[in-house]
Write a protein that holds these residues in place. Structure first.
Motif, PDB file in Angstrom:
ATOM      1  N   GLN A   1       5.045  31.454 -34.251  1.00  0.00           N
ATOM      2  CA  GLN A   1       4.828  30.262 -35.068  1.00  0.00           C
ATOM      3  C   GLN A   1       6.040  29.330 -35.023  1.00  0.00           C
ATOM      4  N   LYS A   2       7.223  29.889 -35.035  1.00  0.00           N
ATOM      5  CA  LYS A   2       8.438  29.085 -34.923  1.00  0.00           C
ATOM      6  C   LYS A   2       8.490  28.389 -33.568  1.00  0.00           C
TER       7      LYS A   2
ATOM      8  N   GLU B   1       5.928  25.437 -33.548  1.00  0.00           N
ATOM      9  CA  GLU B   1       6.389  24.269 -34.295  1.00  0.00           C
ATOM     10  C   GLU B   1       7.482  23.524 -33.540  1.00  0.00           C
TER      11      GLU B   1
ATOM     12  N   ARG C   1       5.831  21.486 -30.770  1.00  0.00           N
ATOM     13  CA  ARG C   1       5.147  20.313 -31.333  1.00  0.00           C
ATOM     14  C   ARG C   1       6.143  19.205 -31.659  1.00  0.00           C
ATOM     15  N   HIS C   2       7.243  19.582 -32.277  1.00  0.00           N
ATOM     16  CA  HIS C   2       8.269  18.579 -32.612  1.00  0.00           C
ATOM     17  C   HIS C   2       8.877  17.982 -31.351  1.00  0.00           C
TER      18      HIS C   2
END
Length: 245
Positions: free
Chosen positions: A192-193, A196, A199-200
């Motif tokens: 999950q990290k 994210e 995505r950023h």
């Protein structure tokens, strides 16, 4: 068999030559490609050259218009946004898989590549930066252990490479550890990290790409269905392409 294989081999050669020139920025967005000149330069007939350009058109690198010719495709704003939607879907999956299956040595390799990318980002050798940058993203995908995913990511990166050629200089607001931050998250072992962080990373890239391509969006709208067959005519058009580089 030999005679039938020869045109295919020549087409592959022409494809490789033109594709590399586009990705390096030697042939710029909106520039018309002359089949006649290319065939003469490569000592080929029109057939393999036409086959090569058609393949590049199918891949989205070129575009053609009746009675106007073929040019390096100028994207629309919608093209760019759609591209990043696809990239996010692909690279988030790659990062999440990497977080779960990459070995310790592969994680170390990705982190080392990220350091090199960030160091190159402040130097003037943009082709080298582009090469190492692509290698970093490709290596994450390779270590995700999914060949189909890697193939799809490499195809999307071809378009990104063309647009990247427009981004000649780093900007003051760019993070000097941008790729190291991405690598740290992807190598954390937390899917999950990693997701994210990707995505950023891509959101920032899309914002930058949309900004630098604004003049090309205007050029695409201004020229419409018309391709200029010479640099001289192009410079006399609604926008001066030379001013965009």
């Amino acid at each position: 068999m030999k005679e039938s294989a020869e045109p295919s081999s020549l087409a592959a050669e022409a494809y490789s030559v033109v594709r590399q020139r586009i990705l390096r920025g030697d042939i710029v967005l909106g520039q018309v490609i002359s089949r006649r000149k290319l065939a003469a330069e490569l000592s080929m007939s029109f057939l393999p050259v036409s086959e090569a350009l058609l393949r590049l058109e199918i891949e989205g690198l070129l575009e053609s218009r009746p009675r106007a010719g073929t040019r390096v495709r100028i994207p629309s704003a919608e093209d760019v946004k759609g591209h990043y939607v696809v990239r996010e879907a692909l690279e988030v999956q790659a990062a999440m898989r990497f977080a779960g299956v990459a070995t310790a040595s592969e994680r170390a390799e990705v982190q080392k590549l990220a350091v090199r990318v960030d160091l190159l980002s402040i130097q003037l050798d943009r082709p080298l930066y582009q090469t190492v940058h692509q290698k970093l993203h490709a290596r994450i995908a390779q270590c995700a252990r999914c060949p189909a995913l890697l193939d799809a990511i490499e195809k999307t990166h071809a378009l990104a490479s063309i647009w990247f050629c427009v981004m000649r200089q780093p900007q003051p607001e760019d993070s000097v550890t941008r790729h190291q931050e991405l690598a740290e998250a992807v190598c954390s072992g937390d899917p999950q990290k990693a997701a994210e962080a990707v995505r950023h990373h891509l959101a920032v890239a899309m914002e930058r790409t949309m900004s630098v391509l604004q003049p090309y969006f205007k050029l695409r709208k201004a020229t419409g269905q018309t391709f200029y067959r010479s640099d001289r005519k192009l410079r006399q058009g609604p926008l001066d392409l030379a001013q965009l580089h």
